[in-house]
Design a protein around this motif. Sequence first.
Motif, PDB file in Angstrom:
ATOM      1  N   VAL A  19     -15.032  32.062 -27.615  1.00 46.12           N
ATOM      2  CA  VAL A  19     -16.199  31.755 -26.683  1.00 46.12           C
ATOM      3  C   VAL A  19     -17.624  31.909 -27.623  1.00 46.12           C
ATOM      4  N   ILE A  20     -17.413  32.988 -28.472  1.00 47.34           N
ATOM      5  CA  ILE A  20     -18.671  33.304 -29.092  1.00 47.34           C
ATOM      6  C   ILE A  20     -18.509  31.761 -30.234  1.00 47.34           C
ATOM      7  N   THR A  21     -17.589  31.630 -30.810  1.00 48.77           N
ATOM      8  CA  THR A  21     -17.605  30.515 -31.940  1.00 48.77           C
ATOM      9  C   THR A  21     -17.855  29.162 -31.392  1.00 48.77           C
ATOM     10  N   PHE A  22     -17.577  28.798 -29.949  1.00 50.42           N
ATOM     11  CA  PHE A  22     -17.699  27.609 -29.206  1.00 50.42           C
ATOM     12  C   PHE A  22     -19.268  27.672 -29.205  1.00 50.42           C
ATOM     13  N   LEU A  23     -19.858  28.691 -28.671  1.00 46.16           N
ATOM     14  CA  LEU A  23     -21.366  28.708 -28.176  1.00 46.16           C
ATOM     15  C   LEU A  23     -22.002  28.626 -29.642  1.00 46.16           C
ATOM     16  N   LEU A  24     -21.733  29.352 -30.645  1.00 43.79           N
ATOM     17  CA  LEU A  24     -22.478  29.221 -31.663  1.00 43.79           C
ATOM     18  C   LEU A  24     -22.429  27.667 -32.144  1.00 43.79           C
ATOM     19  N   GLN A  25     -21.254  27.027 -32.209  1.00 44.96           N
ATOM     20  CA  GLN A  25     -21.344  25.760 -32.744  1.00 44.96           C
ATOM     21  C   GLN A  25     -21.932  24.853 -31.934  1.00 44.96           C
ATOM     22  N   TYR A  26     -22.092  25.117 -30.696  1.00 50.10           N
ATOM     23  CA  TYR A  26     -22.903  24.009 -29.770  1.00 50.10           C
ATOM     24  C   TYR A  26     -24.478  24.298 -29.796  1.00 50.10           C
ATOM     25  N   SER A  27     -24.678  25.687 -30.103  1.00 47.10           N
ATOM     26  CA  SER A  27     -26.218  25.873 -30.290  1.00 47.10           C
ATOM     27  C   SER A  27     -26.753  25.117 -31.574  1.00 47.10           C
ATOM     28  N   LEU A  28     -25.822  24.446 -32.460  1.00 48.24           N
ATOM     29  CA  LEU A  28     -26.568  23.766 -33.565  1.00 48.24           C
ATOM     30  C   LEU A  28     -27.142  22.477 -32.823  1.00 48.24           C
ATOM     31  N   THR A  29     -26.549  22.047 -31.664  1.00 47.28           N
ATOM     32  CA  THR A  29     -27.169  20.836 -30.932  1.00 47.28           C
ATOM     33  C   THR A  29     -28.240  21.391 -29.838  1.00 47.28           C
ATOM     34  N   VAL A  30     -28.336  22.430 -29.398  1.00 48.24           N
ATOM     35  CA  VAL A  30     -29.078  22.832 -28.553  1.00 48.24           C
ATOM     36  C   VAL A  30     -30.322  23.024 -29.047  1.00 48.24           C
ATOM     37  N   ALA A  31     -30.489  23.576 -30.381  1.00 46.05           N
ATOM     38  CA  ALA A  31     -31.414  24.098 -31.041  1.00 46.05           C
ATOM     39  C   ALA A  31     -32.512  22.916 -31.020  1.00 46.05           C
ATOM     40  N   SER A  32     -32.027  21.809 -31.459  1.00 49.12           N
ATOM     41  CA  SER A  32     -33.133  20.565 -31.423  1.00 49.12           C
ATOM     42  C   SER A  32     -33.485  20.381 -30.005  1.00 49.12           C
ATOM     43  N   VAL A  33     -32.660  20.302 -29.209  1.00 54.83           N
ATOM     44  CA  VAL A  33     -33.104  20.032 -27.747  1.00 54.83           C
ATOM     45  C   VAL A  33     -34.492  20.960 -27.228  1.00 54.83           C
ATOM     46  N   PHE A  34     -34.041  22.132 -27.395  1.00 53.08           N
ATOM     47  CA  PHE A  34     -35.011  23.117 -27.163  1.00 53.08           C
ATOM     48  C   PHE A  34     -36.291  22.739 -27.879  1.00 53.08           C
ATOM     49  N   THR A  35     -36.279  22.821 -29.172  1.00 55.75           N
ATOM     50  CA  THR A  35     -37.507  22.770 -29.678  1.00 55.75           C
ATOM     51  C   THR A  35     -38.305  21.513 -29.708  1.00 55.75           C
ATOM     52  N   VAL A  36     -37.522  20.094 -29.779  1.00 54.07           N
ATOM     53  CA  VAL A  36     -38.380  18.978 -29.349  1.00 54.07           C
ATOM     54  C   VAL A  36     -38.721  18.742 -28.022  1.00 54.07           C
ATOM     55  N   GLY A  37     -37.804  19.411 -27.243  1.00 55.46           N
ATOM     56  CA  GLY A  37     -38.474  19.224 -25.783  1.00 55.46           C
ATOM     57  C   GLY A  37     -39.899  19.434 -25.381  1.00 55.46           C
ATOM     58  N   HIS A  38     -40.326  20.556 -26.014  1.00 59.99           N
ATOM     59  CA  HIS A  38     -41.612  21.008 -25.791  1.00 59.99           C
ATOM     60  C   HIS A  38     -42.747  19.975 -26.495  1.00 59.99           C
ATOM     61  N   LEU A  39     -42.490  19.321 -27.400  1.00 63.83           N
ATOM     62  CA  LEU A  39     -43.230  18.089 -27.726  1.00 63.83           C
ATOM     63  C   LEU A  39     -43.717  17.095 -26.857  1.00 63.83           C
ATOM     64  N   GLY A  40     -42.542  16.607 -25.924  1.00 63.77           N
ATOM     65  CA  GLY A  40     -42.868  15.694 -24.807  1.00 63.77           C
ATOM     66  C   GLY A  40     -41.564  15.153 -24.393  1.00 63.77           C
ATOM     67  N   LYS A  41     -41.719  14.534 -23.376  1.00 65.79           N
ATOM     68  CA  LYS A  41     -40.563  13.877 -22.678  1.00 65.79           C
ATOM     69  C   LYS A  41     -40.066  12.685 -23.636  1.00 65.79           C
ATOM     70  N   VAL A  42     -40.820  11.942 -24.354  1.00 68.85           N
ATOM     71  CA  VAL A  42     -40.570  10.861 -24.863  1.00 68.85           C
ATOM     72  C   VAL A  42     -39.554  11.298 -26.246  1.00 68.85           C
ATOM     73  N   GLU A  43     -40.135  12.370 -26.759  1.00 63.54           N
ATOM     74  CA  GLU A  43     -39.257  13.085 -27.799  1.00 63.54           C
ATOM     75  C   GLU A  43     -37.870  13.487 -27.344  1.00 63.54           C
ATOM     76  N   LEU A  44     -38.028  14.253 -26.299  1.00 66.64           N
ATOM     77  CA  LEU A  44     -36.895  14.722 -25.685  1.00 66.64           C
ATOM     78  C   LEU A  44     -35.773  13.669 -25.496  1.00 66.64           C
ATOM     79  N   GLY A  45     -36.159  12.469 -24.852  1.00 67.23           N
ATOM     80  CA  GLY A  45     -35.153  11.328 -24.479  1.00 67.23           C
ATOM     81  C   GLY A  45     -34.791  10.907 -25.847  1.00 67.23           C
ATOM     82  N   ALA A  46     -35.336  10.762 -26.916  1.00 64.92           N
ATOM     83  CA  ALA A  46     -35.280  10.188 -28.104  1.00 64.92           C
ATOM     84  C   ALA A  46     -34.169  11.050 -28.852  1.00 64.92           C
TER      85      ALA A  46
END
Length: 623
Positions: free
Chosen positions: A222-249
């Motif tokens: 579980v720890i390994t899978f969550l860590l590996q998926y966090s590589l993708t989630v980090a971009s969504v978290f960070t870019v999402g606060h720039l705007g909805k166009v960036e989040l969709g991109a």
Amino acid sequence: MSTPSQPIKTNQIRSGSIARSPFSTSYLSASPIAQESIARDLAECDDDDIEAPDSEETSSEEESETDTVRPDALQHSMVNSYRRPSFVAFGGTRPAITPHLPESTYLTKKEKKQSRNEERSLLRDNHLAPPKHPEPPKRDPFTRAYRWMFSSRRPKKEIDEEAQGPFPPEPSETTALLNGESARSHHERLNAQWEAAVAAGKIKTTWQREAKTLWRYSSPLVITFLLQYSLTVASVFTVGHLGKVELGAVSLASMTANIFGYAIYQGLATSLDTLCAQAYGSGKKHLVGLQLQRMVYFLWALTIPIGVVWICSEQILNLIVPEKESARLAGLYLRVLLLGAPGYAAFESGKRFVQAQGLFSATTYVLLIAAPLNAFMNWLFVWQFEWGFVGAPIAVAVTDNLLPLLLFLYVRFVDGRQCWNGFTKKAFHNWGPMVKLALPGLLMVEAEFLAFEILTLAASYFSTTHLAAQSILATLTAITFQIPFPISIAASTRVANLIGATLADAAKTSAKVAMIVATIVGLFNVILLSSLRNYIPQLFTNDQDVIDLVASVLPLCAAFQLFDALAANLGGLLRGLGRQEIGGWVNLFCYYVIAMPISFGTAFGLNWGLYGLWSGVALALGL
């Protein structure tokens, strides 16, 4: 076949020349394509290429346990039926089809020791061996209550003590030598005791034992899978606060990268699960490194056409997606992300290299370093350096190249170096068997990625708000899936081990415990998503329209979390029985024949929008 009086060599067992039970044959068969590849590689090797046997792994103790096995032990020993906890091969998006993770029958010394410990623990639980620690003559009420709740030993009243018979006291490490019992005779006595108990039907298990085992197997996964998926989630978290166009991109870019990149790398690399494991199990350790080199070169060659698609992705997405600004930013994201593609391909191959040697913790250690660094770099590049949107793919590209470097350092300085024999030109030969094994894996992984990525593409036809909301919903359902799916892998491992040792009753108990755990996890995800539906979207974006849309659809996503957990666990139990094809066909039918038409019909025909897209998925999981 050898007669009962003759010893049976381990390589005979591995080559499939000895009949096994109907259950075990389905997942312990060797791959003839892999054997063909190994034979060709050996024919090309010089005598200098073949390393001397490692003295540590050819000790007399291990030979006495594994190299010579009696015919009756084939059905009973957990050493021979032991399956490794998992090939942690699938991280990233949420798969539509529970993947078949090939399990190797070749065990390291550490894994053989673990399986022997399992046998010893089950003997103690059934009062067939002395307890590990002497029991006190009196217990206080708290201790009695604690043991009643958490002790894995069976109550003595359930055991027919008359049929049990006395057992000799088990010597400790100190007393064994004093009594003249060598390590070899100690293990032979334990094996004989285990086989007699299994043959007499005396080995049972308890829900406490199975719960502990499930926790021990699944928690690191579980720890390994969550860590590996966090590589993708980090971009969504960070870019999402720039705007909805960036989040969709980001969502569009991830969709394109998954279908025309990551799925190809992951799918083709699955052939190493067979090739590296069989090379390692055959004692040809130098061939494990050769297979690694061959796959890395193959994936790097494929990076050229993949790179062409990523470079031209803006033009391609403009033809498909109505949101032009989102398509432009997605193209920019992919062009930067291309710098990390060779590193990602090398890491996917290197992951199989260490896992073939039983070094499953290597990936976890690498991710424990890389995942926090990835999150930090996303924050640093996007917000502190004020690079904006382009900072996110730069962070991902740096992380993708960091992953194989960290794995290399692990192999060089910690463990796994014994299977590396240096670079060789032979890696450019004998690609045929590798490609034959890789193509089915590619088709399977592409089918997994495609179902959910189609929803992302469909969401772009509504509006930028819908596309941004779809990105959040897909991310949330993928995060919640990273818990039940590793648990299903652990359940698959445990059931396969017990059935391989002909302990059908114990396997039933284990399966029931796994189903209860899956139900608890599913209900937890239901409560979490439904109760926090108005707060969770705010973690991803500041846009109120996107927050409201996610909050309106999230109850539907929460509702199918129970079905999701149960479906994943049932898929794991089918894999443990060697019947994974049943789950594969069921999932293909439910997703592509039922879910997709319903999703598009309700979303576009009935104008249900995003709610309609996810209604088909919910129905498919329920079915």
